[in-house]
Design a protein around this motif. Structure first.
Motif, PDB file in Angstrom:
ATOM      1  N   ASP A 131     -21.134 -34.441 -37.891  1.00  6.77           N
ATOM      2  CA  ASP A 131     -21.625 -33.675 -36.780  1.00  6.77           C
ATOM      3  C   ASP A 131     -22.384 -32.866 -37.255  1.00  6.77           C
ATOM      4  OD1 ASP A 131     -20.772 -33.497 -33.521  1.00  6.77           O
ATOM      5  OD2 ASP A 131     -21.870 -32.055 -34.482  1.00  6.77           O
TER       6      ASP A 131
ATOM      7  N   VAL B 284     -22.836 -29.836 -36.459  1.00  7.35           N
ATOM      8  CA  VAL B 284     -22.344 -28.224 -36.127  1.00  7.35           C
ATOM      9  C   VAL B 284     -21.907 -27.986 -37.320  1.00  7.35           C
ATOM     10  CG1 VAL B 284     -19.968 -28.884 -35.486  1.00  7.35           C
ATOM     11  CG2 VAL B 284     -21.146 -26.979 -34.645  1.00  7.35           C
ATOM     12  N   ASN B 285     -21.245 -29.056 -38.419  1.00  2.87           N
ATOM     13  CA  ASN B 285     -20.731 -28.784 -39.604  1.00  2.87           C
ATOM     14  C   ASN B 285     -21.505 -27.813 -40.458  1.00  2.87           C
ATOM     15  OD1 ASN B 285     -17.990 -30.047 -39.687  1.00  2.87           O
ATOM     16  ND2 ASN B 285     -19.104 -31.729 -38.814  1.00  2.87           N
TER      17      ASN B 285
ATOM     18  N   ILE C 227     -24.058 -26.145 -39.588  1.00  5.30           N
ATOM     19  CA  ILE C 227     -24.381 -24.934 -38.799  1.00  5.30           C
ATOM     20  C   ILE C 227     -23.092 -23.838 -39.573  1.00  5.30           C
ATOM     21  CG2 ILE C 227     -24.434 -23.509 -36.828  1.00  5.30           C
ATOM     22  CD1 ILE C 227     -25.859 -25.650 -35.467  1.00  5.30           C
ATOM     23  N   LEU C 228     -22.004 -24.149 -39.346  1.00  2.00           N
ATOM     24  CA  LEU C 228     -20.979 -23.626 -39.478  1.00  2.00           C
ATOM     25  C   LEU C 228     -20.758 -22.993 -41.174  1.00  2.00           C
ATOM     26  CD1 LEU C 228     -18.152 -25.531 -37.529  1.00  2.00           C
ATOM     27  CD2 LEU C 228     -19.009 -23.178 -36.934  1.00  2.00           C
ATOM     28  N   VAL C 229     -21.014 -24.168 -41.999  1.00  2.00           N
ATOM     29  CA  VAL C 229     -20.868 -23.751 -43.434  1.00  2.00           C
ATOM     30  C   VAL C 229     -22.055 -22.990 -43.807  1.00  2.00           C
ATOM     31  CG1 VAL C 229     -21.010 -24.903 -45.655  1.00  2.00           C
ATOM     32  CG2 VAL C 229     -19.642 -26.095 -43.955  1.00  2.00           C
TER      33      VAL C 229
END
Lengths: 237, 282, 339
Positions: free
Chosen positions: B86, B88-89, B91-93
């Protein structure tokens, strides 16, 4: 009963300079299983998209379902008026369980037959499984279930057997024929698998390059020289 | 007035160089690189360090090179492994990476503002239609124009550029056609991060260096990319010009609410065209 | 099939399991509420109680981020905007005395929710990245307004939150001392989690997850897809606003920093380390975040790098977050017992 249940008049779609569907008119009789075949790019899926109001590009023509004009109506209203649709590229809800999504669809149609359709389409064992994890064949059946829940009067099936083995395709087509006859569901089905088409369709319309090439029952189509030349070739059994 | 507009062009140029890197990375790798502002900042600091040894131009070259290599590392270590997950991963990393980069720079260089002076050749003024204008700022505009031109030529004319455009629109089909999207992706990411380094060094003489310098530029940058239409190069160009201009005019005329203006532009554009200024959705 | 910080509901099941699930849920909630009352008794350190109060408020903000992601598949970088807006509504009213403090508290909950609903109708339809950027930009814009509008909000210096001696019939001191406030915020947290769990099980909860999975098909099975998503966004803003109101009552002072994206970022980190798949996952994330921050603060200056590194590692190696891991381990232990 040979009343017309679905008519699509002068259906046209253009993308820039390219005309995908060119002034096609089609009338589907209540209770029939109508096949829609043709070579790649003939406009079959596009015609189906036009009937459901899907996709972009210039569109023209009118669609009438049981006397209601569908033009301009959004997808959810067409569904509630009685037009179901399944998709060529499996279009399910991967993170929901099979039961959850079928019940969700059932609730939209204000019907309670979620359990029934799951058992009809051999999905009962997979009810609590996450839809993204089940087999491809099961996902195809789920896609169909979402289209057929609530026994819509007309259902558009876009290559329901896509990607299935010969055995699975035949099983599915028999299932479909049986179910739709019992439930009085009129079917318009796009398929490349000629076995499926010839075995279950009452009438077949052939498209080529955005226009209707021929129209008739299985024998008529099989023996139509133009069709054979343009499309069937050695695919005729 | 003329100077105001020119300064708007300067800021727009900076935004463009930074944004186009984001567009490249997003286009090929479908990755939202939240660390891009951090890379911009690291580029400025690397340039500063190298410049203190060999002068501005050395600093510029080293920064681009180092950031490009860094881009390769990030691509292999982060973007590739997370391709199927996804979005969003990433984005987070990349957000986590941003925090690490900021802390790293703070540790190495301290919190205080540092100054990188423009090269001697560009420290003077030129006269534009009678108004004096710093030649360095003109240089910044020039850099952006060169970058835009080179990119346009590369994407339109070269075979590799064609592959990049194709993969940017449809990575799956391009992959099927046997074009190595992995190498292509790595290269494009390196170019994107290299551009961030370029932007950092070019921007350094205009703004003081600090570990948080990437912060607000990043927001404007994302506004540009989103308004321009995530994968559109021309969209980013137009949006950067517009946003840069509007931002500067806002600072001049409505200083209290200057930062609201680019936001307003973005909201208006997105309401009218949800996929940005680009011609079609990616 | 792309694997997300997985979003499948572990709560699905037939009607009987549902009833058992609800009953169990309420029982656990009741236990937790009672346990909340025992906190000031069990913990004597004022410092710990203070930290716990702050952590619980942050946990609420983290939940608002996680809930939005779970139900809508959207990542908000601006939840601090709603948090800060609520806090400032109480504070600004205290400064100017426009309405009764109780009314201000209600307004502080209603205004962010309504604004979020309005904003939501525009932005919820956008591609994910555009949505995220817009939430960031909107929150930053609100931040700018409160920073620059000195006559209203006193800028960077902030405003003291002036409150009467009693609020809703309760002694105001209850809100301002850690040993009592910790109970209030703890209960608020439990109630919010229970409410969201109910929402998740409801028809709208299922529908929004379906829309998140496949918006087109949701329409083709007969559903309107904008309003449900707007409702979820508004609810997430309400949760953030609840935290904001409680914060303003407790802290007695508000500054523009409450609206800054770094606060939204922290909430985001907590939410994803905890794992938004499970409604209460972000609470775990908040707890860990606070423990680590406290520990790290004593020993090192590199807290941002540490949390950044942890975020990267957890995202790459443990996409379901800590709560997901805990559930998996719990299930395995349970099935081993039954076997």
């Amino acid at each position: 009963m040979s009343e017309t249940i679905l008519t699509a008049h002068n259906m046209t779609r253009r993308y820039g300079g390219f005309t995908a569907v060119n002034d096609v008119s089609i009338e589907v009789t209540r209770g029939e299983i109508r096949g829609l075949i043709g070579p790649n790019g003939a406009g079959k899926s596009t015609l189906m998209d036009l009937i459901c109001g899907r996709g972009s590009g210039y569109s023209a023509g009118s669609v009438t379902l049981m006397g209601h004009r569908l033009d301009g109506l959004p997808a959810r209203q067409r569904r509630r008026l009685g037009l179901g649709r399944s998709f060529q590229k499996t279009n399910i809800f991967p993170d929901l369980t099979v039961a959850e999504q079928i019940r969700l669809a059932a609730r939209a149609m204000k019907t309670g037959d979620a359990e029934e359709i799951m058992s009809e389409l051999n999905l009962a064992d997979l009810a609590e499984a996450r839809a993204g994890d089940i087999s491809y064949g099961a996902q195809r059946r789920l896609d169909l279930a979402l289209a057929l829940i609530g026994r819509p009067p007309v259902v558009l099936l876009d290559e329901p057997a896509a990607g299935l083995s010969i055995g699975e395709s035949l099983a599915l087509s028999r299932l479909l024929e049986d179910l739709t006859r019992r439930w009085n569901v009129t079917v318009l089905i796009v398929e490349h698998d000629m076995e499926v088409i010839f075995s279950i369709c009452d009438r077949i319309t052939v498209l080529q390059a955005g226009r209707i090439l021929a129209d008739g029952d299985a024998d008529a189509i099989r023996s139509n020289e133009e069709v054979v030349r343009a499309y069937l070739g050695s695919a005729v059994s | 007035m003329l100077v105001l507009i020119l300064n708007g062009l300067v800021y727009g140029s900076l935004l463009y160089i930074l944004s186009v890197g984001l567009v490249l990375i997003f286009g090929l790798r479908r990755v939202t690189n939240f660390a891009h502002g951090g890379l911009f900042m690291v580029g400025a600091y690397v340039g500063y360090a190298a410049a203190s040894l060999g002068g501005f131009w050395v600093g510029l070259a080293v920064s681009i090179g180092v950031l490009a290599v860094f881009g390769v590392v990030i691509d292999r270590a982060i973007f590739r492994p997370l391709t199927d997950r996804d979005p969003v991963n990433t984005i987070l990393v990349t957000f986590g990476l941003l925090l690490v980069l900021e802390d790293g720079v703070r540790t190495l260089f301290g919190k205080d503002f540092l100054v990188l002076k423009p090269p001697v050749e560009l420290s003077g003024m030129v006269s534009i239609l009678g108004s004096p204008f710093p030649s360095y700022r003109l240089f910044v505009i020039g850099v952006a124009v060169v970058v835009a031109a080179v990119l346009a030529l590369w994407l339109m004319k070269s075979r590799v550029g064609l592959h990049v455009r194709a993969a940017s629109v449809d990575p799956v089909t391009t992959g099927i056609q046997g074009i190595d999207t992995e190498i292509l992706g790595m290269m494009v990411v390196a170019i994107g991060t290299g551009l961030a380094g370029l932007a950092g060094v070019v921007a350094a003489p205009l703004m003081a260096l600090s570990p948080s310098m990437g912060g607000f530029v990043l927001i404007d940058c994302f506004i540009v990319v989103v308004t321009g239409g995530l994968t559109s190069f021309t969209g980013a160009f137009v949006a950067a010009l517009v946003i840069g201009q509007i931002h500067n005019l806002g600072v001049a005329y409505f200083p209290a609410f200057a930062s609201l203006v680019p936001l307003l532009v973005m909201v208006v554009v997105l309401v009218l065209r949800p996929h940005g200024l680009a011609k079609e959705a990616h | 099939m792309a694997s997300s910080p997985s979003l499948a509901s572990p709560e699905s099941g037939g009607p009987s399991r549902l009833a058992g699930g609800i009953g169990g849920m309420l029982a656990v909630a009741a236990v937790l509420v009672v346990a909340g009352f025992s906190l000031p008794v069990v913990i004597s350190s004022m410092l710990v109680l203070t930290l716990l109060t702050q952590a619980t408020l942050q946990a609420l903000l983290a939940i608002s981020v996680g809930f939005l992601f779970r139900q809508n598949g959207l990542t908000s970088f601006g939840q601090a905007g709603w948090f800060g807006l609520a806090a400032y509504t109480v504070a600004v009213n205290g400064r100017f005395g426009w309405v009764a403090p109780e009314t201000a508290v209600v307004a502080a909950l209603v205004v962010p929710t309504v604004l979020a609903a309005l904003l939501g109708t525009v932005i919820v339809r956008l591609p994910h990245l555009a949505f995220s950027m817009l939430t960031l930009a909107v929150a930053q814009a609100v931040h700018e307004v409160f920073l620059k509008w000195r006559t209203l909000a006193n800028g960077d210096d902030g405003i003291e939150v002036r409150l009467p001696k009693r609020l809703f019939g309760l002694d105001i001191a209850l809100f301002q001392q850690p040993q009592t406030m910790v109970v209030i915020v703890w209960i608020a947290l439990v109630l919010v989690v229970v409410a969201l769990l109910f929402f998740a099980r409801s028809h709208t909860g299922l529908l929004t997850r379906a829309i998140r999975d496949n918006e087109e098909r949701a329409r083709y099975i007969g559903y309107e897809t904008l309003l449900p998503r707007v409702v979820v966004y508004a609810v997430s803003a309400l949760v953030a606003a609840i935290a904001g109101v409680l914060f303003s009552l407790y802290n007695g002072f508000v500054t523009p920093g409450l609206l800054h994206w770094s606060l939204s970022g922290e909430a985001l980190i907590m939410a994803f380390i905890g794992g938004p798949r499970v409604i209460w996952g972000p609470v775990l994330g908040a707890g860990l975040f606070f423990l680590l921050k406290d520990f790290a603060g004593d020993h090192t200056e590199h807290w941002p790098a540490i949390i950044g590194g942890i975020l990267m590692i957890v995202t790459i190696l443990l996409p379901e977050g800590l709560a997901g891991l805990a559930q998996r381990v719990g299930r395995r232990l349970w099935s081993r017992r039954a076997a």
